[in-house]
Scaffold this motif. Structure first.
Motif, PDB file in Angstrom:
ATOM      1  N   LEU A   1       0.790 -10.788  -1.732  1.00 63.26           N
ATOM      2  CA  LEU A   1      -0.581 -11.264  -1.901  1.00 63.26           C
ATOM      3  C   LEU A   1      -1.388 -11.000  -0.624  1.00 63.26           C
ATOM      4  N   PHE A   2      -0.800 -11.308   0.504  1.00 63.35           N
ATOM      5  CA  PHE A   2      -1.441 -11.068   1.795  1.00 63.35           C
ATOM      6  C   PHE A   2      -1.700  -9.573   2.002  1.00 63.35           C
ATOM      7  N   MET A   3      -0.716  -8.733   1.657  1.00 61.00           N
ATOM      8  CA  MET A   3      -0.854  -7.285   1.797  1.00 61.00           C
ATOM      9  C   MET A   3      -2.014  -6.768   0.948  1.00 61.00           C
ATOM     10  N   HIS A   4      -2.118  -7.245  -0.309  1.00 62.33           N
ATOM     11  CA  HIS A   4      -3.211  -6.800  -1.178  1.00 62.33           C
ATOM     12  C   HIS A   4      -4.560  -7.248  -0.628  1.00 62.33           C
ATOM     13  N   GLY A   5      -4.596  -8.418  -0.026  1.00 62.01           N
ATOM     14  CA  GLY A   5      -5.822  -8.873   0.620  1.00 62.01           C
ATOM     15  C   GLY A   5      -6.217  -7.967   1.777  1.00 62.01           C
ATOM     16  N   LEU A   6      -5.241  -7.548   2.576  1.00 63.82           N
ATOM     17  CA  LEU A   6      -5.510  -6.643   3.702  1.00 63.82           C
ATOM     18  C   LEU A   6      -5.972  -5.272   3.220  1.00 63.82           C
ATOM     19  N   ILE A   7      -5.426  -4.819   2.110  1.00 66.69           N
ATOM     20  CA  ILE A   7      -5.872  -3.545   1.526  1.00 66.69           C
ATOM     21  C   ILE A   7      -7.312  -3.683   1.037  1.00 66.69           C
TER      22      ILE A   7
ATOM     23  N   GLY B   1     -12.270   2.338  -7.005  1.00 65.29           N
ATOM     24  CA  GLY B   1     -11.089   2.039  -7.811  1.00 65.29           C
ATOM     25  C   GLY B   1     -10.159   1.067  -7.114  1.00 65.29           C
ATOM     26  N   VAL B   2     -10.097   1.170  -5.807  1.00 65.28           N
ATOM     27  CA  VAL B   2      -9.232   0.296  -5.020  1.00 65.28           C
ATOM     28  C   VAL B   2      -9.650  -1.161  -5.185  1.00 65.28           C
ATOM     29  N   ILE B   3     -10.953  -1.412  -5.134  1.00 65.87           N
ATOM     30  CA  ILE B   3     -11.443  -2.789  -5.239  1.00 65.87           C
ATOM     31  C   ILE B   3     -11.012  -3.406  -6.562  1.00 65.87           C
ATOM     32  N   LEU B   4     -11.222  -2.713  -7.660  1.00 67.36           N
ATOM     33  CA  LEU B   4     -10.851  -3.233  -8.977  1.00 67.36           C
ATOM     34  C   LEU B   4      -9.345  -3.462  -9.078  1.00 67.36           C
ATOM     35  N   PHE B   5      -8.572  -2.464  -8.712  1.00 64.60           N
ATOM     36  CA  PHE B   5      -7.122  -2.563  -8.863  1.00 64.60           C
ATOM     37  C   PHE B   5      -6.507  -3.595  -7.911  1.00 64.60           C
ATOM     38  N   GLU B   6      -7.052  -3.730  -6.724  1.00 61.47           N
ATOM     39  CA  GLU B   6      -6.527  -4.739  -5.811  1.00 61.47           C
ATOM     40  C   GLU B   6      -6.897  -6.148  -6.255  1.00 61.47           C
ATOM     41  N   MET B   7      -8.066  -6.309  -6.854  1.00 60.72           N
ATOM     42  CA  MET B   7      -8.423  -7.621  -7.410  1.00 60.72           C
ATOM     43  C   MET B   7      -7.468  -7.975  -8.555  1.00 60.72           C
ATOM     44  N   ILE B   8      -7.112  -6.989  -9.364  1.00 58.94           N
ATOM     45  CA  ILE B   8      -6.125  -7.206 -10.431  1.00 58.94           C
ATOM     46  C   ILE B   8      -4.783  -7.594  -9.817  1.00 58.94           C
TER      47      ILE B   8
ATOM     48  N   ILE C   1      -4.185  -9.035  -6.943  1.00 56.93           N
ATOM     49  CA  ILE C   1      -4.272 -10.385  -6.382  1.00 56.93           C
ATOM     50  C   ILE C   1      -4.186 -11.428  -7.495  1.00 56.93           C
ATOM     51  N   LEU C   2      -4.880 -11.206  -8.582  1.00 52.18           N
ATOM     52  CA  LEU C   2      -4.828 -12.127  -9.714  1.00 52.18           C
ATOM     53  C   LEU C   2      -3.405 -12.226 -10.273  1.00 52.18           C
ATOM     54  N   ILE C   3      -2.749 -11.089 -10.430  1.00 51.74           N
ATOM     55  CA  ILE C   3      -1.374 -11.079 -10.943  1.00 51.74           C
ATOM     56  C   ILE C   3      -0.440 -11.815  -9.986  1.00 51.74           C
ATOM     57  N   GLN C   4      -0.602 -11.598  -8.684  1.00 53.93           N
ATOM     58  CA  GLN C   4       0.241 -12.285  -7.700  1.00 53.93           C
ATOM     59  C   GLN C   4       0.061 -13.791  -7.785  1.00 53.93           C
ATOM     60  N   ILE C   5      -1.167 -14.239  -7.927  1.00 51.35           N
ATOM     61  CA  ILE C   5      -1.438 -15.676  -8.030  1.00 51.35           C
ATOM     62  C   ILE C   5      -0.794 -16.260  -9.285  1.00 51.35           C
ATOM     63  N   VAL C   6      -0.888 -15.540 -10.399  1.00 51.17           N
ATOM     64  CA  VAL C   6      -0.263 -15.999 -11.644  1.00 51.17           C
ATOM     65  C   VAL C   6       1.257 -16.049 -11.477  1.00 51.17           C
ATOM     66  N   PHE C   7       1.856 -14.993 -10.907  1.00 47.44           N
ATOM     67  CA  PHE C   7       3.306 -14.963 -10.692  1.00 47.44           C
ATOM     68  C   PHE C   7       3.757 -16.120  -9.809  1.00 47.44           C
ATOM     69  N   ILE C   8       3.060 -16.331  -8.707  1.00 45.66           N
ATOM     70  CA  ILE C   8       3.412 -17.414  -7.784  1.00 45.66           C
ATOM     71  C   ILE C   8       3.315 -18.754  -8.499  1.00 45.66           C
TER      72      ILE C   8
ATOM     73  N   LEU D   1      -9.545  -5.589   2.160  1.00 51.00           N
ATOM     74  CA  LEU D   1     -10.418  -5.684   3.337  1.00 51.00           C
ATOM     75  C   LEU D   1     -10.424  -4.403   4.182  1.00 51.00           C
ATOM     76  N   ASN D   2      -9.767  -3.348   3.703  1.00 52.87           N
ATOM     77  CA  ASN D   2      -9.674  -2.046   4.396  1.00 52.87           C
ATOM     78  C   ASN D   2      -8.944  -2.130   5.734  1.00 52.87           C
ATOM     79  N   ILE D   3      -8.078  -3.114   5.887  1.00 52.41           N
ATOM     80  CA  ILE D   3      -7.279  -3.218   7.110  1.00 52.41           C
ATOM     81  C   ILE D   3      -6.026  -2.360   6.965  1.00 52.41           C
ATOM     82  N   LEU D   4      -5.458  -2.328   5.764  1.00 50.24           N
ATOM     83  CA  LEU D   4      -4.329  -1.453   5.455  1.00 50.24           C
ATOM     84  C   LEU D   4      -4.813  -0.323   4.547  1.00 50.24           C
ATOM     85  N   PRO D   5      -4.224   0.872   4.660  1.00 49.84           N
ATOM     86  CA  PRO D   5      -4.625   1.970   3.775  1.00 49.84           C
ATOM     87  C   PRO D   5      -4.139   1.711   2.344  1.00 49.84           C
ATOM     88  N   TYR D   6      -4.860   2.238   1.391  1.00 52.12           N
ATOM     89  CA  TYR D   6      -4.518   2.004  -0.014  1.00 52.12           C
ATOM     90  C   TYR D   6      -3.665   3.114  -0.625  1.00 52.12           C
TER      91      TYR D   6
END
Length: 131
Positions: free
Chosen positions: A22-28, A48-55, A57-64, A30-35
């Motif tokens: 979840l943290f890694m996807h947040g960094l991606i 495309g990165v914004i949409l897919f990373e938001m997906i 993050i949502l999936i990670q939250i549901v899994f957690i 925010l353009n801190i990590l490459p996608y």
């Protein structure tokens, strides 16, 4: 499998890995990590990165959330049937994700993420077989 690892330890490991993801996807996002190493290395544009990373993050939250309910960390004693179904669904997703990681265009995703998703699949299976 129940003798190899306790449900508590399996849930701790799953939650730790998914929190890091979840943290890694947040960094991606925010353009801190490459996608380039996520989504099979197939994302080519920032939009495309914004949409897919938001997906992601949502999936990670549901899994957690599902794992936390199954392990009894939140909503203790509630949603047992729903969390059991969710855990089995997560297991199926982890198997499919492992196969997808093997077919990734990103070497990093194949080498790093495939073992992690296989480990997660085994740990989630451990939770799934707990009554």
């Amino acid at each position: 499998m129940k003798k190899l690892i306790s449900m508590k330890m399996a849930s701790y490991i799953i939650l730790a890995i998914n929190t890091m993801a979840l943290f890694m996807h947040g960094l991606i996002l925010l353009n801190i990590l490459p996608y380039g190493f996520v989504w099979g290395g197939r994302l080519k544009r920032q939009e495309g990165v914004i949409l897919f990373e938001m997906i992601s993050i949502l999936i990670q939250i549901v899994f957690i959330s599902i794992v936390a309910v199954k392990a009894g960390y939140i909503l203790k004693g509630k949603f047992k049937r729903t969390s059991n179904i969710g855990i089995w669904a997560i297991f199926a997703v982890m198997i499919l994700n492992s196969l997808g990681n093997l077919a990734s265009h990103s070497f990093l995703e194949t080498v790093v993420m495939t073992p992690i998703t296989i480990l997660l699949a085994l740990l989630v299976f451990r939770l799934a077989i707990e009554k």
